[in-house]
Design a protein around this motif. Structure first.
Motif, short mmCIF file in Angstrom:
data_model
loop_
_atom_site.label_atom_id
_atom_site.label_comp_id
_atom_site.label_asym_id
_atom_site.label_seq_id
_atom_site.Cartn_x
_atom_site.Cartn_y
_atom_site.Cartn_z
N ALA A 164 0.86 -1.18 0.00
CA ALA A 164 0.00 0.00 0.00
C ALA A 164 0.90 1.24 0.00
O ALA A 164 1.65 1.45 0.95
N GLY A 165 0.83 2.02 -1.06
CA GLY A 165 1.64 3.23 -1.14
C GLY A 165 1.03 4.36 -0.33
O GLY A 165 -0.18 4.59 -0.38
N LEU A 166 1.87 5.04 0.43
CA LEU A 166 1.43 6.17 1.23
C LEU A 166 2.31 7.37 0.94
O LEU A 166 3.49 7.21 0.60
N ARG A 167 1.75 8.56 1.10
CA ARG A 167 2.52 9.79 0.94
C ARG A 167 2.50 10.56 2.25
O ARG A 167 1.43 10.79 2.84
N LEU A 168 3.69 10.94 2.71
CA LEU A 168 3.82 11.69 3.96
C LEU A 168 3.24 13.09 3.78
O LEU A 168 3.57 13.80 2.84
N THR A 169 2.34 13.48 4.70
CA THR A 169 1.74 14.80 4.64
C THR A 169 2.14 15.68 5.82
O THR A 169 1.89 16.87 5.81
N GLY A 170 2.75 15.06 6.85
CA GLY A 170 3.16 15.86 7.99
C GLY A 170 3.87 15.03 9.04
O GLY A 170 3.70 13.82 9.12
N THR A 171 4.69 15.71 9.82
CA THR A 171 5.35 15.10 10.98
C THR A 171 5.32 16.12 12.11
O THR A 171 5.26 17.33 11.87
N ARG A 172 5.36 15.61 13.31
CA ARG A 172 5.39 16.50 14.47
C ARG A 172 5.96 15.73 15.66
O ARG A 172 5.63 14.57 15.86
N THR A 173 6.81 16.38 16.42
CA THR A 173 7.27 15.81 17.67
C THR A 173 6.30 16.26 18.76
O THR A 173 5.94 17.43 18.84
N LEU A 174 5.86 15.29 19.58
CA LEU A 174 4.90 15.59 20.63
C LEU A 174 5.52 15.31 22.00
O LEU A 174 6.03 14.21 22.23
N ASP A 175 5.50 16.29 22.84
CA ASP A 175 5.96 16.18 24.23
C ASP A 175 7.43 15.79 24.32
O ASP A 175 7.87 15.26 25.34
N GLY A 176 8.20 16.01 23.27
CA GLY A 176 9.62 15.69 23.26
C GLY A 176 9.90 14.20 23.38
O GLY A 176 11.03 13.80 23.65
N ARG A 177 8.87 13.35 23.15
CA ARG A 177 9.04 11.91 23.32
C ARG A 177 8.56 11.09 22.14
O ARG A 177 9.10 10.04 21.84
N THR A 178 7.47 11.53 21.53
CA THR A 178 6.87 10.74 20.45
C THR A 178 6.93 11.52 19.15
O THR A 178 7.07 12.74 19.14
N VAL A 179 6.78 10.78 18.04
CA VAL A 179 6.75 11.40 16.72
C VAL A 179 5.45 11.02 16.05
O VAL A 179 5.10 9.83 15.96
N LEU A 180 4.72 12.02 15.58
CA LEU A 180 3.49 11.81 14.84
C LEU A 180 3.84 11.81 13.36
O LEU A 180 4.48 12.74 12.85
N LEU A 181 3.45 10.74 12.67
CA LEU A 181 3.63 10.63 11.22
C LEU A 181 2.24 10.64 10.60
O LEU A 181 1.37 9.87 11.01
N GLN A 182 2.04 11.51 9.61
CA GLN A 182 0.73 11.62 8.97
C GLN A 182 0.89 11.29 7.49
O GLN A 182 1.76 11.82 6.80
N TYR A 183 0.02 10.39 7.01
CA TYR A 183 0.07 9.91 5.63
C TYR A 183 -1.31 9.90 5.01
O TYR A 183 -2.32 9.79 5.72
N VAL A 184 -1.34 9.95 3.70
CA VAL A 184 -2.54 9.67 2.92
C VAL A 184 -2.16 8.61 1.90
O VAL A 184 -0.98 8.51 1.51
N PRO A 185 -3.13 7.82 1.45
CA PRO A 185 -2.81 6.84 0.40
C PRO A 185 -2.30 7.55 -0.85
O PRO A 185 -2.78 8.63 -1.20
N THR A 186 -1.37 6.95 -1.53
CA THR A 186 -0.84 7.51 -2.77
C THR A 186 -1.97 7.71 -3.76
O THR A 186 -2.82 6.85 -3.94
N GLY A 187 -2.01 8.90 -4.35
CA GLY A 187 -3.02 9.20 -5.34
C GLY A 187 -4.25 9.90 -4.78
O GLY A 187 -5.11 10.30 -5.53
N SER A 188 -4.36 10.04 -3.45
CA SER A 188 -5.55 10.68 -2.90
C SER A 188 -5.46 12.20 -2.90
O SER A 188 -6.45 12.87 -2.73
N GLU A 189 -4.27 12.73 -3.08
CA GLU A 189 -4.08 14.17 -3.18
C GLU A 189 -3.04 14.44 -4.27
O GLU A 189 -2.15 13.63 -4.47
N PRO A 190 -3.10 15.58 -4.96
CA PRO A 190 -2.10 15.86 -5.99
C PRO A 190 -0.71 16.00 -5.37
O PRO A 190 -0.56 16.49 -4.27
N GLU A 191 0.28 15.50 -6.10
CA GLU A 191 1.66 15.64 -5.66
C GLU A 191 2.08 17.11 -5.70
O GLU A 191 1.67 17.86 -6.58
N ALA A 192 2.93 17.51 -4.75
CA ALA A 192 3.43 18.89 -4.73
C ALA A 192 4.38 19.08 -5.90
O ALA A 192 5.15 18.18 -6.24
N GLY A 193 4.30 20.23 -6.56
CA GLY A 193 5.11 20.47 -7.77
C GLY A 193 6.32 21.17 -7.44
O GLY A 193 7.34 21.27 -7.93
#
Length: 193
Positions: A164-193
């Motif tokens: 399953a292809g995914l595209r990273l849409t965001g990351t964030r460090t939370l509370d200096g301990r965890t990392v939030l990774l945000q993805y959407v399936p490939t093809g669900s949004e236009p690629e950035a140019g």
């Protein structure tokens, strides 16, 4: 059409629970709770598999009797009031504004997504999210990686050899301990140019 947002906690080695099913390892803090509140504000229905449902329904109906944590006190009434759908072939009944779906997963979820309203929040779990991912029904992945190696447990997304292809849409460090990774399936949004 409404989106399904999958929000899950995982260990660094990709497990949603420990070898014996333990879930005592998430490193939570105010920023992680704040992100959880952001997601909850976007939705009007919670989705669960049976296992996560049992954990949630065993705590949230009377959380105020067990905790004085600010987040728990805020979330408990939201949880009780929020419509919930549990996908299970073994659960017979559920309270707290909950409907059980036991057959026709793809049809039922597609029908839910077509209903008017806010988005749907799929909380935790592995089996149901793996099946929904395989069917292409998850629209956003919000994966919180915790600073622990569990050495076993249920995998984050068991996909039965599918890719399953995914595209990273965001990351964030939370509370200096965890990392939030945000993805959407490939093809669900236009690629950035």
């Amino acid at each position: 059409m409404r989106k399904i947002l999958y929000f899950v906690h995982t260990s660094l080695d990709g497990h949603i629970d420990g070898p014996d099913g333990e879930f005592d390892w998430p490193a939570v803090g105010p920023e992680l709770f704040g992100f959880s509140d952001e997601l909850t504000a976007r939705v009007d229905t919670f989705l669960y598999g049976r296992g996560v449902w049992e954990v949630m329904s065993g705590y949230w109906p009377d959380a105020e009797q067990h905790s004085d944590d600010e987040h728990d006190l805020k979330f408990a009434p939201i949880w009780r009031a929020m419509p919930k759908v549990v996908f299970s072939t073994t659960l017979d009944k559920a309270g707290w504004n909950t409907r059980i779906v036991s057959a026709n997963l793809a049809e039922e979820v597609t029908a839910l997504k077509r209903q008017p309203g806010k988005d749907l929040l799929l909380l935790g779990g592995s089996g149901l999210p793996g099946e929904l991912a395989r069917l292409g029904l998850i629209d956003e992945y919000h994966v919180v990686v915790h600073p622990v190696v569990l050495g076993g447990g249920r995998p984050l997304l068991p996909l039965r050899k599918e890719r399953a292809g995914l595209r990273l849409t965001g990351t964030r460090t939370l509370d200096g301990r965890t990392v939030l990774l945000q993805y959407v399936p490939t093809g669900s949004e236009p690629e950035a140019g």
